[in-house]
Scaffold this motif. Structure first.
Motif, PDB file in Angstrom:
ATOM      1  N   ASN A  99      19.841  54.809  -2.965  1.00  8.90           N
ATOM      2  CA  ASN A  99      20.768  55.725  -2.294  1.00  8.90           C
ATOM      3  C   ASN A  99      20.665  55.554  -0.790  1.00  8.90           C
ATOM      4  O   ASN A  99      19.680  55.021  -0.279  1.00  8.90           O
ATOM      5  CB  ASN A  99      20.439  57.184  -2.656  1.00  8.90           C
ATOM      6  CG  ASN A  99      20.855  57.548  -4.069  1.00  8.90           C
ATOM      7  OD1 ASN A  99      21.844  57.050  -4.586  1.00  8.90           O
ATOM      8  ND2 ASN A  99      20.097  58.439  -4.688  1.00  8.90           N
ATOM      9  N   GLY A 100      21.676  56.066  -0.107  1.00  3.16           N
ATOM     10  CA  GLY A 100      21.663  56.058   1.352  1.00  3.16           C
ATOM     11  C   GLY A 100      22.280  54.805   1.943  1.00  3.16           C
ATOM     12  O   GLY A 100      22.661  53.870   1.227  1.00  3.16           O
ATOM     13  N   LYS A 111      26.876  51.542  -8.338  1.00  2.00           N
ATOM     14  CA  LYS A 111      27.405  52.905  -8.166  1.00  2.00           C
ATOM     15  C   LYS A 111      28.908  52.898  -7.928  1.00  2.00           C
ATOM     16  O   LYS A 111      29.608  53.817  -8.350  1.00  2.00           O
ATOM     17  CB  LYS A 111      26.692  53.606  -7.005  1.00  2.00           C
ATOM     18  CG  LYS A 111      25.215  53.829  -7.270  1.00  2.00           C
ATOM     19  CD  LYS A 111      24.523  54.589  -6.162  1.00  2.00           C
ATOM     20  CE  LYS A 111      24.652  53.922  -4.825  1.00  2.00           C
ATOM     21  NZ  LYS A 111      23.899  54.600  -3.762  1.00  2.00           N
ATOM     22  N   ASP A 112      29.392  51.869  -7.255  1.00  2.00           N
ATOM     23  CA  ASP A 112      30.828  51.756  -7.015  1.00  2.00           C
ATOM     24  C   ASP A 112      31.580  51.503  -8.321  1.00  2.00           C
ATOM     25  O   ASP A 112      32.670  52.018  -8.532  1.00  2.00           O
ATOM     26  CB  ASP A 112      31.095  50.621  -6.012  1.00  2.00           C
ATOM     27  CG  ASP A 112      32.550  50.549  -5.610  1.00  2.00           C
ATOM     28  OD1 ASP A 112      33.116  51.590  -5.224  1.00  2.00           O
ATOM     29  OD2 ASP A 112      33.130  49.442  -5.691  1.00  2.00           O
ATOM     30  N   GLN A 120      28.859  59.447  -6.713  1.00  2.00           N
ATOM     31  CA  GLN A 120      28.408  58.067  -6.672  1.00  2.00           C
ATOM     32  C   GLN A 120      26.890  57.906  -6.631  1.00  2.00           C
ATOM     33  O   GLN A 120      26.364  56.915  -7.104  1.00  2.00           O
ATOM     34  CB  GLN A 120      29.025  57.374  -5.462  1.00  2.00           C
ATOM     35  CG  GLN A 120      29.131  55.898  -5.645  1.00  2.00           C
ATOM     36  CD  GLN A 120      29.988  55.269  -4.573  1.00  2.00           C
ATOM     37  OE1 GLN A 120      30.496  55.923  -3.691  1.00  2.00           O
ATOM     38  NE2 GLN A 120      30.139  53.970  -4.658  1.00  2.00           N
ATOM     39  N   GLY A 121      26.164  58.852  -6.063  1.00  2.00           N
ATOM     40  CA  GLY A 121      24.729  58.680  -5.877  1.00  2.00           C
ATOM     41  C   GLY A 121      23.942  58.601  -7.174  1.00  2.00           C
ATOM     42  O   GLY A 121      24.397  59.018  -8.233  1.00  2.00           O
ATOM     43  N   ILE A 122      22.743  58.043  -7.057  1.00  2.66           N
ATOM     44  CA  ILE A 122      21.805  58.027  -8.174  1.00  2.66           C
ATOM     45  C   ILE A 122      21.076  59.362  -8.123  1.00  2.66           C
ATOM     46  O   ILE A 122      20.496  59.726  -7.096  1.00  2.66           O
ATOM     47  CB  ILE A 122      20.808  56.847  -8.048  1.00  2.66           C
ATOM     48  CG1 ILE A 122      21.534  55.498  -8.049  1.00  2.66           C
ATOM     49  CG2 ILE A 122      19.748  56.913  -9.147  1.00  2.66           C
ATOM     50  CD1 ILE A 122      22.212  55.124  -9.331  1.00  2.66           C
ATOM     51  N   LYS A 123      21.084  60.083  -9.238  1.00  4.58           N
ATOM     52  CA  LYS A 123      20.541  61.438  -9.283  1.00  4.58           C
ATOM     53  C   LYS A 123      19.020  61.442  -9.374  1.00  4.58           C
ATOM     54  O   LYS A 123      18.359  62.321  -8.832  1.00  4.58           O
ATOM     55  CB  LYS A 123      21.171  62.145 -10.487  1.00  4.58           C
ATOM     56  CG  LYS A 123      20.750  63.568 -10.695  1.00  4.58           C
ATOM     57  CD  LYS A 123      21.629  64.261 -11.717  1.00  4.58           C
ATOM     58  CE  LYS A 123      21.270  63.865 -13.121  1.00  4.58           C
ATOM     59  NZ  LYS A 123      21.963  64.644 -14.142  1.00  4.58           N
ATOM     60  N   TRP A 124      18.447  60.468 -10.094  1.00  4.53           N
ATOM     61  CA  TRP A 124      17.003  60.500 -10.337  1.00  4.53           C
ATOM     62  C   TRP A 124      16.546  59.139 -10.850  1.00  4.53           C
ATOM     63  O   TRP A 124      17.354  58.267 -11.145  1.00  4.53           O
ATOM     64  CB  TRP A 124      16.674  61.588 -11.377  1.00  4.53           C
ATOM     65  CG  TRP A 124      15.250  62.038 -11.318  1.00  4.53           C
ATOM     66  CD1 TRP A 124      14.276  61.755 -12.237  1.00  4.53           C
ATOM     67  CD2 TRP A 124      14.620  62.829 -10.310  1.00  4.53           C
ATOM     68  NE1 TRP A 124      13.090  62.333 -11.853  1.00  4.53           N
ATOM     69  CE2 TRP A 124      13.279  63.004 -10.668  1.00  4.53           C
ATOM     70  CE3 TRP A 124      15.078  63.411  -9.125  1.00  4.53           C
ATOM     71  CZ2 TRP A 124      12.378  63.721  -9.896  1.00  4.53           C
ATOM     72  CZ3 TRP A 124      14.181  64.131  -8.358  1.00  4.53           C
ATOM     73  CH2 TRP A 124      12.855  64.287  -8.750  1.00  4.53           C
ATOM     74  N   ASN A 125      15.244  58.982 -11.003  1.00  9.06           N
ATOM     75  CA  ASN A 125      14.691  57.775 -11.604  1.00  9.06           C
ATOM     76  C   ASN A 125      15.202  57.631 -13.039  1.00  9.06           C
ATOM     77  O   ASN A 125      15.522  58.611 -13.691  1.00  9.06           O
ATOM     78  CB  ASN A 125      13.164  57.853 -11.627  1.00  9.06           C
ATOM     79  CG  ASN A 125      12.595  57.945 -10.230  1.00  9.06           C
ATOM     80  OD1 ASN A 125      12.885  57.128  -9.374  1.00  9.06           O
ATOM     81  ND2 ASN A 125      11.788  58.965  -9.993  1.00  9.06           N
ATOM     82  N   PHE A 126      15.233  56.395 -13.499  1.00 15.66           N
ATOM     83  CA  PHE A 126      15.639  56.043 -14.864  1.00 15.66           C
ATOM     84  C   PHE A 126      17.131  56.241 -15.130  1.00 15.66           C
ATOM     85  O   PHE A 126      17.547  56.453 -16.265  1.00 15.66           O
ATOM     86  CB  PHE A 126      14.752  56.715 -15.920  1.00 15.66           C
ATOM     87  CG  PHE A 126      13.345  56.168 -15.890  1.00 15.66           C
ATOM     88  CD1 PHE A 126      13.021  55.016 -16.582  1.00 15.66           C
ATOM     89  CD2 PHE A 126      12.375  56.783 -15.115  1.00 15.66           C
ATOM     90  CE1 PHE A 126      11.740  54.485 -16.511  1.00 15.66           C
ATOM     91  CE2 PHE A 126      11.088  56.264 -15.035  1.00 15.66           C
ATOM     92  CZ  PHE A 126      10.773  55.114 -15.737  1.00 15.66           C
ATOM     93  N   LYS A 139      28.727  50.487 -18.431  1.00 14.54           N
ATOM     94  CA  LYS A 139      28.453  51.914 -18.625  1.00 14.54           C
ATOM     95  C   LYS A 139      27.250  52.331 -17.793  1.00 14.54           C
ATOM     96  O   LYS A 139      26.349  51.537 -17.540  1.00 14.54           O
ATOM     97  CB  LYS A 139      28.191  52.183 -20.114  1.00 14.54           C
ATOM     98  CG  LYS A 139      28.235  53.640 -20.509  1.00 14.54           C
ATOM     99  CD  LYS A 139      28.282  53.779 -22.030  1.00 14.54           C
ATOM    100  CE  LYS A 139      28.335  55.244 -22.426  1.00 14.54           C
ATOM    101  NZ  LYS A 139      28.379  55.417 -23.875  1.00 14.54           N
ATOM    102  N   ARG A 140      27.254  53.594 -17.408  1.00 22.96           N
ATOM    103  CA  ARG A 140      26.142  54.214 -16.684  1.00 22.96           C
ATOM    104  C   ARG A 140      25.580  55.331 -17.565  1.00 22.96           C
ATOM    105  O   ARG A 140      26.332  56.086 -18.173  1.00 22.96           O
ATOM    106  CB  ARG A 140      26.659  54.799 -15.371  1.00 22.96           C
ATOM    107  CG  ARG A 140      25.620  55.530 -14.552  1.00 22.96           C
ATOM    108  CD  ARG A 140      26.269  55.999 -13.257  1.00 22.96           C
ATOM    109  NE  ARG A 140      25.363  56.760 -12.432  1.00 22.96           N
ATOM    110  CZ  ARG A 140      25.488  56.890 -11.119  1.00 22.96           C
ATOM    111  NH1 ARG A 140      26.497  56.305 -10.496  1.00 22.96           N
ATOM    112  NH2 ARG A 140      24.647  57.606 -10.430  1.00 22.96           N
ATOM    113  N   TYR A 141      24.248  55.409 -17.611  1.00 22.34           N
ATOM    114  CA  TYR A 141      23.568  56.429 -18.416  1.00 22.34           C
ATOM    115  C   TYR A 141      22.710  57.289 -17.495  1.00 22.34           C
ATOM    116  O   TYR A 141      22.046  56.781 -16.594  1.00 22.34           O
ATOM    117  CB  TYR A 141      22.657  55.773 -19.458  1.00 22.34           C
ATOM    118  CG  TYR A 141      23.382  54.842 -20.389  1.00 22.34           C
ATOM    119  CD1 TYR A 141      23.894  55.293 -21.608  1.00 22.34           C
ATOM    120  CD2 TYR A 141      23.549  53.509 -20.055  1.00 22.34           C
ATOM    121  CE1 TYR A 141      24.549  54.425 -22.464  1.00 22.34           C
ATOM    122  CE2 TYR A 141      24.206  52.637 -20.911  1.00 22.34           C
ATOM    123  CZ  TYR A 141      24.707  53.099 -22.100  1.00 22.34           C
ATOM    124  OH  TYR A 141      25.366  52.238 -22.946  1.00 22.34           O
TER     125      TYR A 141
END
Length: 160
Positions: A99-100, A111-112, A120-126, A139-141
């Motif tokens: 992120n950032g 993310k795009d 768009q950001g990554i919320k957390w690890n994994f 796909k994004r999980y």
């Protein structure tokens, strides 16, 4: 249009690796952290890797320390912890930012291509991304999605 294969990453020892090395393979790309409460997912990721690597799957781990300092150790210590504590044999790369403004270009692309529930950001690890054989982000999980829950999607891509 860019694909995942257009990016270069670094191993924990600083060697540059082109993701074209994984052309023709289905990839699971995941940001990891050994001190995260979700670290038991290493087991499920390793199981997927072992079960499907001969059929064309590769799991790629990208350690990240952007979430509550959950990957505070050096690249060498992180690699050792993943092998000893979780039995990880899939490729792990040098720590990156997801992120950032200084996020790794690979993660900017991921993310795009697949936005999350909260943007768009990554919320957390994994957070996990499924990539097809041509390098397209399929796909994004979410971090809470277990690796086992991805298995049917992986099998479909491997059979395509």
């Amino acid at each position: 249009m860019a694909t995942v294969h257009d990016f270069t990453v670094e191993t924990p020892k600083g060697k540059k690796v082109s993701l074209t090395d994984f052309e023709g393979k289905v990839m699971v790309i995941v940001n990891t952290a050994t001190k995260c409460g979700l670290a038991p997912q290493f087991d499920g990721l390793e199981k997927l890797h072992q079960q499907y690597k001969d059929k064309g799957l590769v799991v790629l781990g990208f350690p990240c320390n952007q979430f509550m300092n959950q990957e505070p150790v050096s690249n060498d210590q992180m690699t050792e912890a993943c092998k000893v504590n979780f039995g990880v044999t899939f490729p792990l790369f040098a720590k990156i930012k997801v992120n950032g403004s200084d996020a790794h270009p690979l993660y900017k692309h991921l993310k795009d291509q697949q936005k999350g529930m909260l943007g768009q950001g990554i919320k957390w690890n994994f957070t996990k991304f499924l990539i097809d054989q041509k390098g397209n982000v399929i796909k994004r999980y979410s971090p809470n999605t277990s690796p086992e829950a991805m298995e049917e999607d992986i099998k479909r891509l491997l059979e395509a």
